[in-house]
Design an enzyme around this catalytic site. Structure first.
Site, PDB file in Angstrom:
ATOM      1  N   LYS A 156      12.400 -24.309 -87.693  1.00  0.00           N
ATOM      2  CA  LYS A 156      13.493 -24.167 -88.660  1.00  0.00           C
ATOM      3  C   LYS A 156      13.075 -24.835 -89.976  1.00  0.00           C
ATOM      4  O   LYS A 156      12.196 -25.711 -89.932  1.00  0.00           O
ATOM      5  CB  LYS A 156      14.764 -24.791 -88.106  1.00  0.00           C
ATOM      6  N   HIS A 248      21.410 -25.427 -84.496  1.00  0.00           N
ATOM      7  CA  HIS A 248      21.668 -26.215 -83.286  1.00  0.00           C
ATOM      8  C   HIS A 248      23.100 -26.056 -82.751  1.00  0.00           C
ATOM      9  O   HIS A 248      23.303 -25.787 -81.572  1.00  0.00           O
ATOM     10  CB  HIS A 248      21.438 -27.708 -83.559  1.00  0.00           C
TER      11      HIS A 248
HETATM   12  P1  NAP Z   1       5.278 -32.450 -93.278  1.00  0.00           P
HETATM   13  O1  NAP Z   1       5.270 -33.812 -92.702  1.00  0.00           O
HETATM   14  O2  NAP Z   1       5.461 -32.287 -94.740  1.00  0.00           O
HETATM   15  O3  NAP Z   1       3.929 -31.748 -92.839  1.00  0.00           O
HETATM   16  C1  NAP Z   1       3.563 -30.476 -93.275  1.00  0.00           C
HETATM   17  C2  NAP Z   1       2.179 -30.169 -92.789  1.00  0.00           C
HETATM   18  O4  NAP Z   1       1.818 -28.915 -93.328  1.00  0.00           O
HETATM   19  C3  NAP Z   1       1.129 -31.162 -93.197  1.00  0.00           C
HETATM   20  O5  NAP Z   1       0.221 -31.279 -92.125  1.00  0.00           O
HETATM   21  C4  NAP Z   1       0.449 -30.507 -94.384  1.00  0.00           C
HETATM   22  O6  NAP Z   1      -0.881 -30.952 -94.341  1.00  0.00           O
HETATM   23  C5  NAP Z   1       0.613 -29.045 -94.078  1.00  0.00           C
HETATM   24  N1  NAP Z   1       0.813 -28.238 -95.290  1.00  0.00           N
HETATM   25  C6  NAP Z   1       1.713 -28.453 -96.243  1.00  0.00           C
HETATM   26  N2  NAP Z   1       1.611 -27.511 -97.219  1.00  0.00           N
HETATM   27  C7  NAP Z   1       0.626 -26.699 -96.838  1.00  0.00           C
HETATM   28  C8  NAP Z   1       0.051 -25.561 -97.437  1.00  0.00           C
HETATM   29  N3  NAP Z   1       0.491 -25.060 -98.601  1.00  0.00           N
HETATM   30  N4  NAP Z   1      -0.963 -24.971 -96.794  1.00  0.00           N
HETATM   31  C9  NAP Z   1      -1.402 -25.471 -95.619  1.00  0.00           C
HETATM   32  N5  NAP Z   1      -0.880 -26.544 -95.016  1.00  0.00           N
HETATM   33  C10 NAP Z   1       0.119 -27.166 -95.616  1.00  0.00           C
HETATM   34  O7  NAP Z   1       6.402 -31.533 -92.605  1.00  0.00           O
HETATM   35  P2  NAP Z   1       7.003 -31.660 -91.147  1.00  0.00           P
HETATM   36  O8  NAP Z   1       8.168 -32.550 -91.222  1.00  0.00           O
HETATM   37  O9  NAP Z   1       5.930 -31.963 -90.191  1.00  0.00           O
HETATM   38  O10 NAP Z   1       7.563 -30.201 -90.915  1.00  0.00           O
HETATM   39  C11 NAP Z   1       6.761 -29.110 -90.559  1.00  0.00           C
HETATM   40  C12 NAP Z   1       7.642 -27.908 -90.269  1.00  0.00           C
HETATM   41  O11 NAP Z   1       8.533 -28.214 -89.218  1.00  0.00           O
HETATM   42  C13 NAP Z   1       8.520 -27.499 -91.449  1.00  0.00           C
HETATM   43  O12 NAP Z   1       8.733 -26.106 -91.382  1.00  0.00           O
HETATM   44  C14 NAP Z   1       9.838 -28.210 -91.150  1.00  0.00           C
HETATM   45  O13 NAP Z   1      10.916 -27.578 -91.762  1.00  0.00           O
HETATM   46  C15 NAP Z   1       9.880 -28.078 -89.656  1.00  0.00           C
HETATM   47  N6  NAP Z   1      10.681 -29.098 -88.972  1.00  0.00           N
HETATM   48  C16 NAP Z   1      10.314 -30.398 -88.995  1.00  0.00           C
HETATM   49  C17 NAP Z   1      11.061 -31.326 -88.295  1.00  0.00           C
HETATM   50  C18 NAP Z   1      10.682 -32.775 -88.259  1.00  0.00           C
HETATM   51  O14 NAP Z   1      11.279 -33.516 -87.469  1.00  0.00           O
HETATM   52  N7  NAP Z   1       9.713 -33.223 -89.025  1.00  0.00           N
HETATM   53  C19 NAP Z   1      12.205 -30.916 -87.584  1.00  0.00           C
HETATM   54  C20 NAP Z   1      12.542 -29.578 -87.576  1.00  0.00           C
HETATM   55  C21 NAP Z   1      11.776 -28.677 -88.266  1.00  0.00           C
HETATM   56  P3  NAP Z   1      -1.852 -30.863 -95.604  1.00  0.00           P
HETATM   57  O15 NAP Z   1      -1.141 -31.485 -96.737  1.00  0.00           O
HETATM   58  O16 NAP Z   1      -3.070 -31.608 -95.157  1.00  0.00           O
HETATM   59  O17 NAP Z   1      -2.089 -29.430 -95.743  1.00  0.00           O
END
Ligand code: NAP
Length: 500
Positions: A156, A248
């Site tokens: 999401k 959710h």
């Molecule tokens: P995050 O901490 O910002 O991590 C994003 C990841 O994607 C990093 O590893 C980043 O690594 C990579 N990335 C970012 N931009 C990129 C690009 N343009 N090309 C390639 N890689 C890229 O985000 P997150 O919280 O882990 O969330 C990831 C996904 O899960 C999102 O869709 C978010 O909405 C969803 N989500 C997260 C949570 C949560 O608890 N965190 C919960 C529900 C849903 P680099 O900068 O090294 O590329």
């Protein structure tokens, strides 16, 4: 409900999975390191990951395998329980890990080479911003990494309204067919949520009562004590309705309200959930004020500590109208639920973190205890999803002692942690392995996501038309007074969970 150790014959039979490669795009991000890697570690520790399977982190950051392994270890130490982290299991897990930077020259070729070419199951988990779901799938396709055994997992938010969710679904659907797409909602991986299905469909006791004839109303609460933290910029574009209700809470509502599926199969369950979503009564602009309350926290105290208000958080524009709280009175327009309101609410900076579903049964139809009329509280079932998963069924019982005949509601209490004396796995643990197994039952189908948006969009449009600001509530309380009025107008009250 008796508390006991699980006899071995009832212990979950682990369905063996075939060898796989699991690629986590965004492998350096928060979700990957806090949830996905610990989940895969636990599954490995339990012997569920077949020998030869690999877990490959992929991101833009340029680093080698050893550096990535060090990062994963650092996070596992933080997020796996001390008693479950040991060097032997870690060494076996680290052996499976690899890392590829997709942004260095030949990055995608490197990824292709890192993947086995033996026709094994391949999972691409898109733990990256939704804006690059489509382009990432395009590159996976362009490098010929998709075959019949390939699955893609998307997180999401799937859009911010129906239109943008269709765009995301199209962009992924250009390369993967629906049977390969796993739209994850980690709430569906929670044991209590699955237990809700066991409760309803593996017991004959409750299902006959599970109708408008015996149920007065239903409440679903997802309360968080945290604020928006450092995610202000992201959260302000979303708000509580998009962040919690559209996915959710509606998924929970579906599981409570759906008809009995023919079998516990992916399409059978999802067909029934879809019917509920389509039966949700639209809340148009004219119904907005009587059915929806948007709120926003101002400064206050949570857990005895002072906290700032939403508008003072970092990254919030001065003219923000975003809600950190929403309460909704919803209706499912079908034979089973006609006239039974579903009160939904979610918010940040509530007194404590709690998610629960309350099934409020009707009053007894005729009182035989005239002097105690006020004491006969209707039965209530509380299904607690967090923090302490379990079910409480409040029954009227006689207070012991001679003389009068006094009664009080007494809970039959099933705390899963106590009943089963085992660690409660995180929702992601089950879901990542379901992807490998090819079981889509606990994942959202495209039509479900879009039906949920269709309903949420009408509320969002109503809110846009109003042109007012969310009602404020003090941080550390259960929301604005208008939300209390929303339910009390109907002669009902919000259930405040007992602190455990
Ligand atoms: P995050 O901490 O910002 O991590 C994003 C990841 O994607 C990093 O590893 C980043 O690594 C990579 N990335 C970012 N931009 C990129 C690009 N343009 N090309 C390639 N890689 C890229 O985000 P997150 O919280 O882990 O969330 C990831 C996904 O899960 C999102 O869709 C978010 O909405 C969803 N989500 C997260 C949570 C949560 O608890 N965190 C919960 C529900 C849903 P680099 O900068 O090294 O590329």
């Amino acid at each position: 409900m008796h508390q006991h150790q699980v006899p071995s014959r009832f212990k979950a039979k682990i369905i063996p999975v075939s060898i796989f490669d699991f690629v986590v795009f965004g492998g350096t991000g928060d979700l990957a390191l806090r949830k996905l890697m610990p989940s895969l570690y636990y599954r490995d520790k339990d012997g569920q990951i077949p020998t030869g399977s690999r877990i490959i982190g992929a991101s833009r950051s340029d680093m080698d395998r050893a550096a990535y392994i060090a990062i994963v270890k650092e996070h596992l130490v933080k997020h796996v329980r001390d008693e479950d982290f040991n060097e032997e299991c870690w060494a076996a897990f680290a052996e499976r890990l690899d890392y590829v930077s997709t942004e260095v020259p030949n990055g995608w070729q490197n990824l292709k080479q890192a993947l086995a070419a033996d026709g094994r199951i391949r999972v691409f988990y898109l733990s990256v911003p939704p804006g690059i779901f489509g382009s990432t799938c395009g590159k996976i396709h362009q490098h010929k990494l998709i075959d019949d055994q390939t699955r893609v997992v998307i997180e999401k938010p799937i859009g911010r309204d129906l239109e943008t969710s269709c765009e995301i679904n199209d962009s992924v659907g250009n390369y993967f067919h629906e049977g390969q797409i796993y739209r994850i909602d980690h709430y569906l991986g929670k044991e209590t949520v699955q237990n809700l299905m066991a409760l309803r469909f593996a017991n004959s006791l409750f299902e006959p009562l599970w109708t408008r004839n015996w149920i007065d109303h239903i409440q679903i609460t997802v309360a968080e004590s945290i604020g928006i933290g450092t995610r202000g910029g992201y959260y302000d574009k979303s708000g509580a309705l998009r962040d919690m209700v559209q996915n959710h809470i509606l998924q929970l509502l579906c599981l409570v309200a759906m008809e009995t599926p023919k079998e516990f199969g992916a399409n059978e369950v999802r067909d029934e959930k879809l019917k509920v979503l389509r039966a949700l009564r639209k809340i148009g602009p004219e119904d907005f004020k009587s059915h929806v309350v948007m709120g926003r926290y101002r400064e206050g105290a949570v857990g005895g500590r002072p906290v700032i208000g939403y508008m003072e958080e970092k990254g919030i524009p001065e003219d923000s109208r975003t809600e950190s709280y929403v309460a909704i009175k919803a209706h499912v327009d079908n034979w089973r639920w006609a006239g039974v309101p579903f009160y939904l609410r979610t918010g940040k900076r509530m007194p404590r973190r709690t998610s629960e579903i309350v099934i409020q049964f009707k009053k007894v139809p005729h009182l035989i205890f005239p002097r105690n009329a006020d004491e006969v509280a209707p039965n209530r079932m509380v299904i607690r999803l967090q923090p302490d998963e379990g079910i409480r069924l409040y029954l009227m019982t006689k207070v012991p002692g001679p003389g009068g005949f006094r009664m009080q509601p007494t809970p039959l209490d099933l705390s899963f942690a106590e009943a089963f004396k085992m660690r409660y796995p995180d929702g992601y643990e089950r879901l990542v392995m379901d992807v490998v197994r090819g079981n889509q039952t606990l994942f959202m189908r495209r039509d479900e996501v879009e039906a949920a948006w269709m309903w949420a969009d009408t509320i969002l449009n109503g809110w846009d038309n109003l042109n007012t600001f969310p009602q404020s509530y003090t941080a550390g309380t259960w929301g604005p007074s208008a939300a209390i009025a929303l339910i009390e107008r109907d002669g009902r009250t919000w259930y405040e969970s007992e602190k455990r």
